[in-house]
Design a protein around this motif. Structure first.
Motif, mmCIF file in Angstrom:
data_model
loop_
_atom_site.group_PDB
_atom_site.id
_atom_site.type_symbol
_atom_site.label_atom_id
_atom_site.label_comp_id
_atom_site.label_asym_id
_atom_site.label_seq_id
_atom_site.Cartn_x
_atom_site.Cartn_y
_atom_site.Cartn_z
ATOM 1 N N GLY A 202 19.997 48.725 -58.223
ATOM 2 C CA GLY A 202 19.373 47.479 -57.819
ATOM 3 C C GLY A 202 19.190 46.498 -58.952
ATOM 4 N N ASP A 203 19.643 46.818 -60.146
ATOM 5 C CA ASP A 203 19.471 45.909 -61.273
ATOM 6 C C ASP A 203 20.286 44.635 -61.063
ATOM 7 O OD1 ASP A 203 17.866 47.722 -62.397
ATOM 8 O OD2 ASP A 203 19.100 48.152 -64.148
ATOM 9 N N MET B 217 16.399 41.913 -64.047
ATOM 10 C CA MET B 217 15.392 42.184 -63.034
ATOM 11 C C MET B 217 15.812 43.404 -62.214
ATOM 12 S SD MET B 217 15.109 38.234 -61.716
ATOM 13 C CE MET B 217 13.535 38.400 -60.902
ATOM 14 N N GLU B 218 14.859 43.982 -61.522
ATOM 15 C CA GLU B 218 15.144 45.033 -60.561
ATOM 16 C C GLU B 218 14.881 44.482 -59.170
ATOM 17 O OE1 GLU B 218 13.074 48.608 -61.295
ATOM 18 O OE2 GLU B 218 13.724 48.778 -63.378
ATOM 19 N N SER B 219 15.753 44.787 -58.245
ATOM 20 C CA SER B 219 15.573 44.302 -56.880
ATOM 21 C C SER B 219 15.330 45.472 -55.944
ATOM 22 C CB SER B 219 16.809 43.521 -56.425
ATOM 23 O OG SER B 219 17.929 44.372 -56.335
ATOM 24 N N ILE B 220 14.581 45.228 -54.941
ATOM 25 C CA ILE B 220 14.330 46.215 -53.899
ATOM 26 C C ILE B 220 14.319 45.482 -52.573
ATOM 27 C CG2 ILE B 220 11.805 46.021 -54.100
ATOM 28 C CD1 ILE B 220 11.713 49.044 -53.459
ATOM 29 N N GLY B 221 14.839 46.068 -51.555
ATOM 30 C CA GLY B 221 14.906 45.399 -50.265
ATOM 31 C C GLY B 221 14.953 46.383 -49.127
#
Length: 394
Positions: free
Chosen positions: A288-289, A366-370
């Motif tokens: 997710g980076d 950033m790290e993303s989460i969804g």
């Protein structure tokens, strides 16, 4: 699929140690033997074996030459007070024409030396891949440049003794073939450990690190770590190998070791002569980076900004948006935010610099989460979740 190699050089590095470590990692021995057999040189054979070092079962790669008297033992290198401990080490030197090893019998002068052009021609005639050829030539070129600088002569006047050249050609070509066979393209070498004191060579007594090694380290930004070991841990060949293949000097924050190989050296000091090589996978990068590219833009019309947005999306941006901001002297402007993967950063930044008035850009990891997303085809009569009304049946 290319692999990432981590070299752990706590006992220094040499050509034979590197070959042995790569063979222990799984490089094809038969492929290597076939490649070395294709070299248009004679007077050598190679021996690949298992040996014990500090109780560890490790790989040993030995180039056995018809004339083996150029292999210096420990007493010769360090003086009679340093006792030989049953192991030999092949220590080659590049020399100016007319200089000969004091223990080497002088042969016909026309065949006594090989210069870099002759060695390049030998490598080019070998039945190895173009990538392996280019790497082997690069390693030799690095050594030649360093020795030329150390002795204050032109690169064209620096030559290998014929016997030493055979040993060096075999080691360096073997390294190139093994790296190519393992499909290694990324190599991490945080630092290389070296000893101290003095060693003998055909020019006399010289300090450790030897001049060729210091020149290679300076020219290629190698990180040296000087130990208390009285002796030479890094050979010029070893230093040139690191200089030619190193792509990074920082290990990932987290990594998994896929495989380990250990190569044996031929000298015995106060530490075991071992080179450990690891194939690793970077675990610090999560799926997710993402990166945010952030740019302040003023004095740029709305039509241009709309065009830039379209270009950024076409080039792979995941998201693009503008935020109205006030800059110096309360001047209205825009803050451009671009969300993208690391692989697309360079392309997207180029578009931003080409098409807008900005002169700088900020990169923010950033790290993303969804939520997990699925795409489904809704049958007639189902309701739209978004507008809570029947879907058009047409």
């Amino acid at each position: 699929m290319s692999q990432t190699l981590y070299l752990e050089c706590y006992s220094g590095i040499s050509g034979d140690m590197t070959v042995a470590a790569l063979l222990d990692l799984g490089a094809d021995q038969q492929l290597l033997k076939k490649a070395l057999k294709s070299l248009p040189i004679t007077g050598f054979e190679t021996v690949i074996s298992r040996v014990k070092k500090a109780g560890l079962d490790v790989c040993d790669f030995y180039v056995k030459l018809d004339q083996d008297n150029h292999d210096h033992d420990m007493a010769y290198l360090h003086g009679d007070d340093h006792h030989h401990q049953g192991e030999k080490h092949t220590h080659h030197h590049l020399t100016e024409p007319g200089h000969h090893h004091p223990h080497q019998e002088k042969k016909n002068h026309s065949h006594d030396h090989r210069g870099l052009p002759e060695i390049v021609e030998i490598i080019n005639q070998a039945q190895i891949t173009d990538h392996a050829k280019a790497l082997a030539i690069r390693i030799f070129s690095i050594i030649a440049d360093a020795e030329a600088k150390a002795h204050g002569v032109d690169r064209e006047r620096v030559h290998f003794h014929e016997v030493g050249a055979v040993d060096s050609i075999v080691d360096i070509v073997a390294v190139a073939v093994c790296l190519d066979n393992l499909n290694i393209r990324e190599v991490i070498v945080p630092d290389v450990y070296e000893g101290r004191g003095f060693v003998r060579c055909q020019h006399g007594v010289i300090p450790v690190p030897v001049p060729a090694v210091t020149h290679i380290a300076a020219s290629h930004q190698l990180n040296l770590h000087i130990t208390d070991t009285n002796g030479e841990l890094i050979t010029p060949t070893g230093a040139a190998i690191v200089a030619a293949i190193k792509t990074c000097d920082q290990l990932p924050r987290q990594f998994a070791i896929e495989k380990t190989g250990i190569g044996a050296g031929k000298r015995t000091y106060d530490r075991p002569s071992l080179l450990r090589a690891m194939l690793i996978t970077d675990k610090s990068k999560k799926n997710g980076d993402i990166y945010k590219l952030e740019t302040n833009i003023d004095d740029c019309g709305g039509e241009i900004l709309g065009f830039v947005m379209e270009r950024l999306f076409e080039a792979g941006a995941r998201d693009v948006h503008y935020i109205p901001v006030y800059m110096k002297k309360n001047r209205p402007a825009y803050l451009l935010n671009v969300i993208c993967s690391e692989a697309d950063i360079e392309t997207l930044e180029q578009i931003i610099f080409e098409e807008t008035t900005t002169i700088g850009n900020r990169r923010i990891q950033m790290e993303s989460i969804g939520l997990k997303r699925t795409i489904k085809r809704m049958l007639p009569g189902c309701y739209s979740v978004r507008k809570n009304r029947p879907l058009d049946r047409r």
